[in-house]
Structure formats: C-alpha cells, structure tokens
Design a protein around this motif. Structure first.
Motif, PDB file in Angstrom:
ATOM      1  N   GLY A 228     -18.016  40.028 -85.666  1.00 43.10           N
ATOM      2  CA  GLY A 228     -18.819  39.622 -84.517  1.00 43.10           C
ATOM      3  C   GLY A 228     -18.744  40.633 -83.392  1.00 43.10           C
ATOM      4  O   GLY A 228     -19.764  40.955 -82.760  1.00 43.10           O
ATOM      5  N   ARG A 229     -17.542  41.157 -83.111  1.00 42.03           N
ATOM      6  CA  ARG A 229     -17.395  42.174 -82.063  1.00 42.03           C
ATOM      7  C   ARG A 229     -18.116  43.458 -82.450  1.00 42.03           C
ATOM      8  O   ARG A 229     -18.703  44.132 -81.602  1.00 42.03           O
ATOM      9  CB  ARG A 229     -15.919  42.445 -81.797  1.00 42.03           C
ATOM     10  CG  ARG A 229     -15.194  41.309 -81.086  1.00 42.03           C
ATOM     11  CD  ARG A 229     -13.898  41.792 -80.443  1.00 42.03           C
ATOM     12  NE  ARG A 229     -13.013  42.419 -81.415  1.00 42.03           N
ATOM     13  CZ  ARG A 229     -12.134  41.756 -82.179  1.00 42.03           C
ATOM     14  NH1 ARG A 229     -12.060  40.431 -82.076  1.00 42.03           N
ATOM     15  NH2 ARG A 229     -11.348  42.398 -83.017  1.00 42.03           N
ATOM     16  N   THR A 230     -18.074  43.786 -83.740  1.00 34.65           N
ATOM     17  CA  THR A 230     -18.757  44.986 -84.210  1.00 34.65           C
ATOM     18  C   THR A 230     -20.262  44.862 -84.010  1.00 34.65           C
ATOM     19  O   THR A 230     -20.924  45.798 -83.548  1.00 34.65           O
ATOM     20  CB  THR A 230     -18.442  45.224 -85.704  1.00 34.65           C
ATOM     21  OG1 THR A 230     -17.033  45.370 -85.858  1.00 34.65           O
ATOM     22  CG2 THR A 230     -19.131  46.481 -86.209  1.00 34.65           C
ATOM     23  N   ALA A 231     -20.813  43.707 -84.351  1.00 36.19           N
ATOM     24  CA  ALA A 231     -22.247  43.482 -84.146  1.00 36.19           C
ATOM     25  C   ALA A 231     -22.615  43.582 -82.666  1.00 36.19           C
ATOM     26  O   ALA A 231     -23.650  44.153 -82.304  1.00 36.19           O
ATOM     27  CB  ALA A 231     -22.643  42.123 -84.715  1.00 36.19           C
ATOM     28  N   LYS A 232     -21.741  43.052 -81.817  1.00 33.34           N
ATOM     29  CA  LYS A 232     -21.991  43.110 -80.372  1.00 33.34           C
ATOM     30  C   LYS A 232     -22.001  44.551 -79.888  1.00 33.34           C
ATOM     31  O   LYS A 232     -22.885  44.970 -79.128  1.00 33.34           O
ATOM     32  CB  LYS A 232     -20.929  42.302 -79.625  1.00 33.34           C
ATOM     33  CG  LYS A 232     -21.085  42.331 -78.108  1.00 33.34           C
ATOM     34  CD  LYS A 232     -20.016  41.491 -77.437  1.00 33.34           C
ATOM     35  CE  LYS A 232     -20.156  41.527 -75.924  1.00 33.34           C
ATOM     36  NZ  LYS A 232     -19.115  40.710 -75.246  1.00 33.34           N
ATOM     37  N   HIS A 233     -21.010  45.356 -80.313  1.00 36.61           N
ATOM     38  CA  HIS A 233     -20.970  46.754 -79.901  1.00 36.61           C
ATOM     39  C   HIS A 233     -22.200  47.509 -80.396  1.00 36.61           C
ATOM     40  O   HIS A 233     -22.729  48.376 -79.704  1.00 36.61           O
ATOM     41  CB  HIS A 233     -19.693  47.419 -80.425  1.00 36.61           C
ATOM     42  CG  HIS A 233     -18.457  46.953 -79.722  1.00 36.61           C
ATOM     43  ND1 HIS A 233     -17.233  46.884 -80.326  1.00 36.61           N
ATOM     44  CD2 HIS A 233     -18.257  46.521 -78.451  1.00 36.61           C
ATOM     45  CE1 HIS A 233     -16.336  46.427 -79.469  1.00 36.61           C
ATOM     46  NE2 HIS A 233     -16.942  46.201 -78.326  1.00 36.61           N
ATOM     47  N   ALA A 234     -22.654  47.164 -81.595  1.00 30.79           N
ATOM     48  CA  ALA A 234     -23.851  47.813 -82.132  1.00 30.79           C
ATOM     49  C   ALA A 234     -25.082  47.471 -81.293  1.00 30.79           C
ATOM     50  O   ALA A 234     -25.916  48.342 -81.008  1.00 30.79           O
ATOM     51  CB  ALA A 234     -24.066  47.396 -83.578  1.00 30.79           C
ATOM     52  N   ARG A 235     -25.202  46.205 -80.907  1.00 31.55           N
ATOM     53  CA  ARG A 235     -26.344  45.815 -80.066  1.00 31.55           C
ATOM     54  C   ARG A 235     -26.330  46.588 -78.756  1.00 31.55           C
ATOM     55  O   ARG A 235     -27.383  47.046 -78.280  1.00 31.55           O
ATOM     56  CB  ARG A 235     -26.303  44.299 -79.784  1.00 31.55           C
ATOM     57  CG  ARG A 235     -26.577  43.428 -80.985  1.00 31.55           C
ATOM     58  CD  ARG A 235     -26.849  41.994 -80.568  1.00 31.55           C
ATOM     59  NE  ARG A 235     -25.726  41.349 -79.905  1.00 31.55           N
ATOM     60  CZ  ARG A 235     -24.755  40.693 -80.532  1.00 31.55           C
ATOM     61  NH1 ARG A 235     -24.752  40.625 -81.852  1.00 31.55           N
ATOM     62  NH2 ARG A 235     -23.778  40.103 -79.849  1.00 31.55           N
TER      63      ARG A 235
ATOM     64  N   GLY B 149     -27.459  44.714 -85.172  1.00 34.80           N
ATOM     65  CA  GLY B 149     -26.030  44.436 -85.075  1.00 34.80           C
ATOM     66  C   GLY B 149     -25.440  43.967 -86.392  1.00 34.80           C
ATOM     67  O   GLY B 149     -24.343  44.392 -86.788  1.00 34.80           O
ATOM     68  N   GLU B 150     -26.174  43.125 -87.095  1.00 31.57           N
ATOM     69  CA  GLU B 150     -25.673  42.624 -88.380  1.00 31.57           C
ATOM     70  C   GLU B 150     -25.632  43.733 -89.429  1.00 31.57           C
ATOM     71  O   GLU B 150     -24.707  43.803 -90.239  1.00 31.57           O
ATOM     72  CB  GLU B 150     -26.546  41.463 -88.860  1.00 31.57           C
ATOM     73  CG  GLU B 150     -26.408  40.201 -88.019  1.00 31.57           C
ATOM     74  CD  GLU B 150     -24.959  39.743 -87.902  1.00 31.57           C
ATOM     75  OE1 GLU B 150     -24.262  39.720 -88.928  1.00 31.57           O
ATOM     76  OE2 GLU B 150     -24.536  39.416 -86.774  1.00 31.57           O
ATOM     77  N   ARG B 151     -26.637  44.607 -89.427  1.00 31.53           N
ATOM     78  CA  ARG B 151     -26.629  45.720 -90.377  1.00 31.53           C
ATOM     79  C   ARG B 151     -25.429  46.636 -90.136  1.00 31.53           C
ATOM     80  O   ARG B 151     -24.752  47.074 -91.074  1.00 31.53           O
ATOM     81  CB  ARG B 151     -27.917  46.545 -90.256  1.00 31.53           C
ATOM     82  CG  ARG B 151     -29.152  45.859 -90.782  1.00 31.53           C
ATOM     83  CD  ARG B 151     -30.268  46.848 -91.049  1.00 31.53           C
ATOM     84  NE  ARG B 151     -30.626  47.649 -89.882  1.00 31.53           N
ATOM     85  CZ  ARG B 151     -31.501  47.264 -88.957  1.00 31.53           C
ATOM     86  NH1 ARG B 151     -32.090  46.069 -89.042  1.00 31.53           N
ATOM     87  NH2 ARG B 151     -31.791  48.056 -87.948  1.00 31.53           N
ATOM     88  N   VAL B 152     -25.157  46.900 -88.881  1.00 29.67           N
ATOM     89  CA  VAL B 152     -24.045  47.791 -88.552  1.00 29.67           C
ATOM     90  C   VAL B 152     -22.706  47.107 -88.806  1.00 29.67           C
ATOM     91  O   VAL B 152     -21.733  47.759 -89.206  1.00 29.67           O
ATOM     92  CB  VAL B 152     -24.164  48.270 -87.090  1.00 29.67           C
ATOM     93  CG1 VAL B 152     -22.939  49.082 -86.674  1.00 29.67           C
ATOM     94  CG2 VAL B 152     -25.424  49.101 -86.905  1.00 29.67           C
TER      95      VAL B 152
END
Length: 241
Positions: free
Chosen positions: A138-145, A177-180
């Motif tokens: 979830g944090r990774t998706a947020k950083h990607a966004r 975000g989900e892809r990343v």
C-alpha cells in the motif's frame, strides 16, 4: 496546539489532489506571522509547528517564503488550492495568493519536482520485486502515485506557469500505483519520460523568482504585527500609575 496570527491555511495532500480513499488522513498546511518584536530577540521564534492527529504543519511566513522560492512542491501548493479547500484566508493571505506567480523559477521548479519524484522512485526501487506485505504494498502504491503527480504537476508549472492541484483522472493514478506496487521498476519509464520532457519543452517561467515582490509582502506582514504590538505596549505603559 494553538498558533496565533495564522494568515493562510488549507487542506492539502491526497484530499486536495483527489487521490484520497476511505481512511486517508486529512493533511493541513498553513503559514503564520511571528510577532515582529520576537524577531529581534536573542532567540528567534519557532519557525514550524507540526502535529499529528490532526496532521497539520504551520510555517512562519519567512520560512514558508524561502521554501516556496526554492520550488518546494509541498509549500507551493498552499497558494494554488481550489477555493473550497481554504480554511483560513486573511487579507494578507489573499495578498500572498495574489503574488503566487512571483515564487516559481525555471531551474528551481525543475530541480525540486524532478528531485522529489526521483526520491520517490528510490524508495520504490529499494523495495525489490514486489514480494512484500500488504501494508508495504500500500505504501509503495502511494509513493508511485505521488511520483506520477509530482512529475505531472512540475511539468505543467514549468510549461504554463500554473500549478494544477487536482489531478484529472484519479483512477489512472491509482492504476499506476498498483502496477508499480507489483513491479517497482515499472515507474522508471515514466520518470525517464518526464526527465526528457523537462529537457525538451520550453518554459514560461523566469530564470529567477521575483524576490522583490516577496520581500515587499513580508515587510507588510512585519509592519502589521509590529504596529499592533506597539499600540498594545503603549496602551499598557500609559495606563501605569
């Protein structure tokens, strides 16, 4: 936390961008004026007040101006918010919004926005192949966004002179975000695209910010809060026996 003399404050972050979801924190950012007399003492006033629950950051007027003149993306958005997101908007705050185009300059905007986006990518890169916990995902998706948002906002400011706060297609950002989150390396092509776009696209921004306009605004702030304090002190002295 009670901070006097707040000049401008509003809701920023994911709520402002249109990327918030159920359970997202509401972030607030603002600036305040320290009493002018406190600027002349042995120890200057505290320049920032930060709290959690609620999440709020308040910068002293001069510090906020320095951050914005440096192209800081978080500071900059305060004077470009949609009207409905402002919670405190004083006359001096209105004046600051009125000179918001004095802050950005070409090199500082490019360096700041691409720099912050690159930091986000480094965070993603350090998380490996996507085989991590749901919380980390979830944090990774947020950083990607936010990487994508920073790139888009920065290039728009660089090419048009205006900072776009709300993203046009929130679902596109969530899907990215989900892809990343599944494969952090998927963010690299986007970052490389924007690096090239900054290099190849003409800018409308000046080489240097208009510091004179910012300085003049700060002087008005200092004058307002010096005059008020002086009048109060004179009243106290005149009432003494």
């Amino acid at each position: 936390m009670t901070v006097p003399n707040i000049l401008l404050s509003g809701i920023v972050g994911s709520t402002a961008y249109g990327l918030a979801h159920a359970g997202s924190d509401i972030d607030r950012l603002g600036l305040f004026a320290a009493p002018t007399a406190e600027l002349h003492g042995l120890r200057g006033p505290k320049e920032s007040h930060v709290t959690t629950a609620p999440d709020r950051t308040l910068h002293e007027a001069a510090k906020w101006c320095r951050l914005a003149l440096g192209g800081n993306p978080t500071a900059m958005e305060l004077v470009w918010l949609p009207d409905d997101l402002y919670e405190v908007r004083t006359p001096l705050g209105e004046e600051l919004i009125g000179i918001r185009t004095s802050f950005p300059s070409a090199r500082r905007v490019r360096d700041a926005y691409l720099g912050y986006a690159t930091q986000q990518f480094r965070r993603l890169e350090s998380r490996g192949d996507g085989s991590f916990s749901a919380d980390t995902r979830g944090r990774t998706a947020k950083h990607a966004r936010h990487l994508k948002r920073l790139c888009h906002q920065g290039l728009a400011l660089y090419t048009t002179g205006r900072l776009e706060i709300r993203v046009e297609d929130p679902e596109e950002y969530h899907a990215f975000g989900e892809r990343v989150a599944a494969d952090p390396s998927a963010a690299l092509p986007l970052l490389r695209y924007y690096e090239a776009a900054f290099d190849e696209t003409p800018t409308v921004l000046p080489e240097q910010p208009d510091e004179a306009a910012v300085e003049a605004w700060l002087h008005r702030v200092r004058g307002v809060f010096y005059t008020a304090e002086t009048s109060a002190s004179c009243s106290q002295v005149s009432s003494m026996p």
